[in-house]
Design an enzyme around this catalytic site. Sequence first.
Site, PDB file in Angstrom:
ATOM      1  CG  ASN A   1      40.449  34.062  34.062  1.00  0.00           C
ATOM      2  OD1 ASN A   1      41.191  34.180  33.101  1.00  0.00           O
ATOM      3  ND2 ASN A   1      40.618  33.133  34.975  1.00  0.00           N
ATOM      4  CG  ASP A   2      35.888  37.633  37.193  1.00  0.00           C
ATOM      5  OD1 ASP A   2      34.969  37.025  36.622  1.00  0.00           O
ATOM      6  OD2 ASP A   2      36.266  37.359  38.337  1.00  0.00           O
TER       7      ASP A   2
ATOM      8  CD  GLU B   1      38.574  40.357  40.190  1.00  0.00           C
ATOM      9  OE1 GLU B   1      38.339  39.155  40.026  1.00  0.00           O
ATOM     10  OE2 GLU B   1      38.394  40.949  41.265  1.00  0.00           O
TER      11      GLU B   1
ATOM     12  CB  CYS C   1      46.947  37.075  38.952  1.00  0.00           C
ATOM     13  SG  CYS C   1      45.388  37.839  39.445  1.00  0.00           S
TER      14      CYS C   1
ATOM     15  CG  HIS D   1      33.529  23.179  38.386  1.00  0.00           C
ATOM     16  ND1 HIS D   1      32.245  23.042  38.829  1.00  0.00           N
ATOM     17  CD2 HIS D   1      33.963  24.372  38.871  1.00  0.00           C
ATOM     18  CE1 HIS D   1      31.913  24.097  39.557  1.00  0.00           C
ATOM     19  NE2 HIS D   1      32.938  24.906  39.602  1.00  0.00           N
TER      20      HIS D   1
ATOM     21  NE  ARG E   1      35.747  33.129  35.015  1.00  0.00           N
ATOM     22  CZ  ARG E   1      36.203  33.085  36.258  1.00  0.00           C
ATOM     23  NH1 ARG E   1      35.950  34.068  37.080  1.00  0.00           N
ATOM     24  NH2 ARG E   1      36.910  32.050  36.668  1.00  0.00           N
TER      25      ARG E   1
ATOM     26  NE  ARG F   1      42.542  30.970  41.233  1.00  0.00           N
ATOM     27  CZ  ARG F   1      43.470  30.661  40.337  1.00  0.00           C
ATOM     28  NH1 ARG F   1      44.389  29.752  40.646  1.00  0.00           N
ATOM     29  NH2 ARG F   1      43.486  31.223  39.142  1.00  0.00           N
TER      30      ARG F   1
END
Length: 534
Positions: free
Chosen positions: A439-440, A418, A487, A181, A450, A286
């Site tokens: 990312n995924d 993903e 994205c 985070h 991740r 999001r």
Amino acid sequence: MERVISGISASSGIGIGPAFSLADLTGSARTAGDADSEAKALSSAVKKAALEIAELAAAQEGEAAEILGFQVAMLEDDALAEEAFALIETGAAADQAWRTAMAVEIDGYQSSDDDYFRARAADLSDIRDRVLAALFGVESDRPLPQGSIIVADDLKPSQFLSADWTGGGAIVLGQGSPSSHVAMLARARSVPMVVGIGEAWHSLSGPLVVDGSTGLVTVKPSEATILEAKAKSGDKARQRQEAEQHILEPAVTKDGTLIKVMVNVAALSDLEGLPVDAVDGVGLTRTEFLVEQALHDEDAQAADYTALLQWAGQKPVTIRTFDAGGDKPVKGYTVDGESNPFLGLRGIRLSLMHKDVFKIQLRAILRASMQGNAKIMLPMVTSPADLENARELLHACRDELISEGVLHALPQFGIMVEVPAVALSPNMFDAAFYSIGSNDLTQYATAAGRDNAASAKWADVAHPGVLAMIAHVARHGVATGKEVSLCGDAGGDPAVIGKLLHAGIRAVSVAPGLVAMAKAAIRAVDLSVREEAA
């Protein structure tokens, strides 16, 4: 003597300044009173900590507010302090009982095989220290010196958010992860950050040079090293300034190929200061951050989507349906205690389990679509049935609105790519468009979590296998005339933009602060010069 410590890059940029070490809060040991008074002291401290974090959360939006909201929810859950109160009954002082109980909780999270739980350990440490600070009457939000290099074993999200980064500075952590985070927050605010340097963080003092791009930390840098770092920092600042001067111009490669550059949005405030003419629309909304507090409020959701569409004019706004689960738990919605949340119930899987909540979101999007060019995107689609079941529910919502005489419009219906199985078989999905979540897709394809610093070097979007899947989806888009965009974080990374374009990507969606630099990187690519095959 100058020495260089190697860590893991978490947020790019150059930081130059004095080290400011954040040791774990220890405080003075309390003398145990009677069980009643110790229990009251702990209860009061927990309430004070929850109030402090709630006040800090109120000043945040999007992902930052979600992180702090999780901490407040933990503190408000009576189960968290149960063991501490039980220890107080045996004669322990409030601070001792709290430390002992939280040590067990934190150790459980840190030793978990699951990346999500390991990433949440920092939140629990944050909670622990705030309650201890309240017990000892210590000011937990003491200001961090502006322009300093914050050095710690790990940094709490609330500590990062309470700091003023406008005067520069950087972060160096013994633990941490590029997907934590705090790393996410650092990238959003352009704060250089290096993680994973191990126990070496204890020895850092005096002047430091932090290169967030290479993951290198220079201790006691020579004058020549400092001058070189300042020059490099100045070069980057000039590059950014020059890129900003051309932000309104289209992103065209050297060979004349037009690339769409869209923007990722987690909160309406993300768009402040960004001219709509600088982007080709919103490529990712999001909604799990935008409307989490309005899950059951159709009017509130419709108002937020309408605001996005009005900002964009007639440019497309892609609204991803609620993508909870994985590293985004939502109390009362996601499943507690999953052994591996990233491979469990998340995204569209959860939405189809909570059809009452899903219908509220779909109705809100349909209503807001009257105001512009909306597109609906489903996350974590794995089988064609996921898409078709969601489409059936969408049409049921439209029928309801028709019967109620409510104005609405039917948006395009697309999916995120993903899951590797989807990337290898896009022809199975009757979607209007495809958006690759790099990312995924990368973490699933490389078996590298991740949120795990230890496996970060394997989670490489430029891996030939990952690029091959991206290229396969891009070719399907060309063959069917359907748009394929990307994205994930990779779309805004100048180091890999060229590889993505050579793989066939012709549309990217990036964080608002990366739009100018992404366009500059695209303009430097010549697609007529062949790179290695994807």
